[in-house]
Design an enzyme around this catalytic site. Structure first.
Site, PDB file in Angstrom:
ATOM      1  N   ASP A  39      -3.010  -3.349  17.806  1.00 22.57           N
ATOM      2  CA  ASP A  39      -3.260  -4.175  16.623  1.00 22.57           C
ATOM      3  C   ASP A  39      -4.316  -5.213  16.966  1.00 22.57           C
ATOM      4  O   ASP A  39      -4.387  -5.690  18.108  1.00 22.57           O
ATOM      5  CB  ASP A  39      -1.971  -4.864  16.180  1.00 22.57           C
ATOM      6  CG  ASP A  39      -2.003  -5.255  14.710  1.00 22.57           C
ATOM      7  OD1 ASP A  39      -1.279  -4.625  13.914  1.00 22.57           O
ATOM      8  OD2 ASP A  39      -2.757  -6.182  14.342  1.00 22.57           O
ATOM      9  N   ALA A 124      -1.281   4.513  -3.244  1.00 22.85           N
ATOM     10  CA  ALA A 124      -1.327   4.862  -4.665  1.00 22.85           C
ATOM     11  C   ALA A 124      -2.584   4.333  -5.332  1.00 22.85           C
ATOM     12  O   ALA A 124      -2.900   4.733  -6.460  1.00 22.85           O
ATOM     13  CB  ALA A 124      -0.085   4.322  -5.365  1.00 22.85           C
ATOM     14  N   CYS A 125      -3.316   3.469  -4.658  1.00 19.70           N
ATOM     15  CA  CYS A 125      -4.583   2.954  -5.200  1.00 19.70           C
ATOM     16  C   CYS A 125      -5.663   4.032  -5.271  1.00 19.70           C
ATOM     17  O   CYS A 125      -6.738   3.791  -5.829  1.00 19.70           O
ATOM     18  CB  CYS A 125      -5.080   1.769  -4.381  1.00 19.70           C
ATOM     19  SG  CYS A 125      -4.106   0.260  -4.619  1.00 19.70           S
ATOM     20  N   TYR A 154     -10.794  -0.865  -1.998  1.00 21.36           N
ATOM     21  CA  TYR A 154      -9.652  -0.391  -1.211  1.00 21.36           C
ATOM     22  C   TYR A 154      -9.300   1.065  -1.519  1.00 21.36           C
ATOM     23  O   TYR A 154      -9.092   1.883  -0.609  1.00 21.36           O
ATOM     24  CB  TYR A 154      -8.461  -1.303  -1.491  1.00 21.36           C
ATOM     25  CG  TYR A 154      -7.188  -0.933  -0.771  1.00 21.36           C
ATOM     26  CD1 TYR A 154      -7.061  -1.101   0.604  1.00 21.36           C
ATOM     27  CD2 TYR A 154      -6.098  -0.437  -1.480  1.00 21.36           C
ATOM     28  CE1 TYR A 154      -5.889  -0.763   1.253  1.00 21.36           C
ATOM     29  CE2 TYR A 154      -4.922  -0.112  -0.836  1.00 21.36           C
ATOM     30  CZ  TYR A 154      -4.816  -0.269   0.528  1.00 21.36           C
ATOM     31  OH  TYR A 154      -3.651   0.064   1.167  1.00 21.36           O
ATOM     32  N   LYS A 158      -9.519   4.554   0.944  1.00 19.24           N
ATOM     33  CA  LYS A 158      -8.372   5.414   1.198  1.00 19.24           C
ATOM     34  C   LYS A 158      -8.655   6.870   0.812  1.00 19.24           C
ATOM     35  O   LYS A 158      -8.309   7.801   1.546  1.00 19.24           O
ATOM     36  CB  LYS A 158      -7.144   4.897   0.436  1.00 19.24           C
ATOM     37  CG  LYS A 158      -6.573   3.592   0.972  1.00 19.24           C
ATOM     38  CD  LYS A 158      -6.019   3.748   2.380  1.00 19.24           C
ATOM     39  CE  LYS A 158      -5.282   2.521   2.858  1.00 19.24           C
ATOM     40  NZ  LYS A 158      -4.823   2.639   4.265  1.00 19.24           N
ATOM     41  N   LYS A 197       2.233  -9.069  -1.241  1.00 22.78           N
ATOM     42  CA  LYS A 197       2.358  -8.265  -2.454  1.00 22.78           C
ATOM     43  C   LYS A 197       3.412  -8.876  -3.366  1.00 22.78           C
ATOM     44  O   LYS A 197       4.122  -9.803  -2.998  1.00 22.78           O
ATOM     45  CB  LYS A 197       2.689  -6.816  -2.087  1.00 22.78           C
ATOM     46  CG  LYS A 197       1.570  -6.142  -1.304  1.00 22.78           C
ATOM     47  CD  LYS A 197       1.836  -4.677  -1.084  1.00 22.78           C
ATOM     48  CE  LYS A 197       0.676  -4.022  -0.345  1.00 22.78           C
ATOM     49  NZ  LYS A 197       0.895  -2.579  -0.142  1.00 22.78           N
ATOM     50  N   ALA A 198       3.520  -8.313  -4.568  1.00 19.69           N
ATOM     51  CA  ALA A 198       4.323  -8.934  -5.624  1.00 19.69           C
ATOM     52  C   ALA A 198       5.775  -9.225  -5.224  1.00 19.69           C
ATOM     53  O   ALA A 198       6.256 -10.340  -5.479  1.00 19.69           O
ATOM     54  CB  ALA A 198       4.282  -8.068  -6.881  1.00 19.69           C
ATOM     55  N   LYS A 205       8.048 -17.639  -4.372  1.00 22.15           N
ATOM     56  CA  LYS A 205       7.897 -18.582  -5.478  1.00 22.15           C
ATOM     57  C   LYS A 205       9.257 -19.035  -6.016  1.00 22.15           C
ATOM     58  O   LYS A 205       9.457 -20.225  -6.306  1.00 22.15           O
ATOM     59  CB  LYS A 205       7.067 -17.956  -6.594  1.00 22.15           C
ATOM     60  CG  LYS A 205       5.595 -17.783  -6.246  1.00 22.15           C
ATOM     61  CD  LYS A 205       4.840 -17.118  -7.390  1.00 22.15           C
ATOM     62  CE  LYS A 205       3.368 -16.943  -7.066  1.00 22.15           C
ATOM     63  NZ  LYS A 205       2.617 -16.337  -8.201  1.00 22.15           N
ATOM     64  N   THR A 226       3.685  -2.816 -15.102  1.00 22.25           N
ATOM     65  CA  THR A 226       4.799  -2.116 -14.450  1.00 22.25           C
ATOM     66  C   THR A 226       4.395  -1.552 -13.099  1.00 22.25           C
ATOM     67  O   THR A 226       3.237  -1.195 -12.872  1.00 22.25           O
ATOM     68  CB  THR A 226       5.313  -0.962 -15.326  1.00 22.25           C
ATOM     69  OG1 THR A 226       4.212  -0.092 -15.670  1.00 22.25           O
ATOM     70  CG2 THR A 226       5.962  -1.492 -16.592  1.00 22.25           C
TER      71      THR A 226
END
Length: 332
Positions: A39, A124-125, A154, A158, A197-198, A205, A226
């Site tokens: 890394d 999935a992007c 991005y 990929k 990420k979300a 938060k 969604t």
């Protein structure tokens, strides 16, 4: 994994990262004894550092570093890239594209080292944006990546790297496997700083609101977009099944449990036993309107489905982030 003996060398690129740390933990639990983690981060910033593993600080965008990482490897698991949540990838497109150097140099090094198998973590992007323009999205099948219109930056990196894996298998005989990850979450990962990420961001938060008594939350977008979210334990299990399989085409590794961002906030508010005033930032990065995984192919090919429902897996993440955030406040 039946394809590899316990003594054979497994290299985990991005081993100091979120998924990499969980991957190494699972490999160790299965009895694999010869693991090398590589890394770019200093080791004292790795999310998990496992004893008994060869841990190397290497910049895998460099050809020479990849040769060091892959020397003697039987299997290379590429989880390394410069990425983050939507707030990062929408504002750092060039940096995301430069991750192509990692996969390019790493797959060449794996081939030259005589590795028998190479795994690439896609996303999935890669999927065509025109198929993700409404919240009630039709779940994305593997074929929906073409005609190509992926997430700018991005997603293009990929998709290009997926093709590279395919052609290395065709031209050089290196067995490659590609998993398209859908929004992986879990403990021991990024939860602040702009790359989160979300799920982690919303946990942080809500926890901050609870600890400070400021009972409001900023939500990016209108909250009706969604997504499906995948527990990191399921991600690791699906990845190892794919590596051990004969599936040579890219395949979804995701959950089919679709939720709105508002529903995600509802879940985390339930953990915290709190209700917050919601402030919607319509100018913030928010990505596509809807995205969900179609798991038909992975169920048929690998017999795999996620074991953890969102509310169950997210509670573990919430508890871990609560420990990190609350320690920060107690140290003030």
């Amino acid at each position: 994994m039946n394809c590899f003996e316990e003594k054979e060398l497994i290299v985990v690129a991005g081993g100091g990262g979120f998924i990499g740390g969980h991957m190494i933990a699972e490999l160790l639990s299965r009895g694999f004894k010869n693991i090398r983690a590589a890394d770019i981060r200093p080791k004292n910033t790795w999310y998990q550092v496992h004893p008994g593993v060869e841990n190397l600080e290497l910049d895998l965008s460099q050809k020479e570093a990849c040769a060091v990482a892959c020397d003697g490897a039987a299997l290379v698991i590429n989880l390394a890239c410069d990425m983050g949540g939507m707030g990062f990838i929408e504002t750092h497109k060039a940096e995301c594209m430069l991750s192509v150097l990692i996969n390019t140099h790493l797959i060449i090094a794996a081939r030259d080292a005589g590795a028998r198998r190479y795994f690439f973590s896609s996303s999935a992007c890669v999927y065509n944006a025109s198929k993700q323009d409404r919240p009630d999205v039709t779940s994305l099948k593997e074929a929906d990546a073409y005609p190509a219109m992926p997430e700018d930056g991005y997603g293009w990196e990929k998709l290009f790297s997926e093709r590279m894996c395919r052609h290395f298998m065709e031209d050089f005989g290196l067995q490659t496997r590609v998993g398209r990850y859908h929004n992986v979450y879990g403990p021991n990962g990024t939860y602040d700083g702009g790359r989160e990420k979300a799920p982690a961001a919303i946990c942080r938060k809500v926890i901050t609101a609870k600890l400070t008594g400021k009972h409001e939350i900023e939500i990016w977008g209108d909250g009706n977009q969604t997504r499906s979210f995948l527990d990191v334990r399921d991600c690791v299990e699906g990845t190892l099944l794919l590596i051990d399989s004969d599936v040579a085409e890219p395949i979804n590794i995701g959950s089919e449990e679709l939720v709105t961002i508002n529903q995600l906030v509802d879940i985390v508010e339930g953990f915290a036993d709190i209700k917050l005033v919601r402030r919607y930032n319509l100018d913030a990065p928010k990505g596509v309107r809807g995205r969900n995984s179609d798991n038909t192919m992975v169920k048929k090919s690998l017999g795999w489905s996620p074991a953890f429902r969102l509310e169950e897996g997210l509670l573990d993440t919430y508890r871990w982030i609560y420990e990190q955030v609350s320690q920060g406040y107690s140290n003030r």
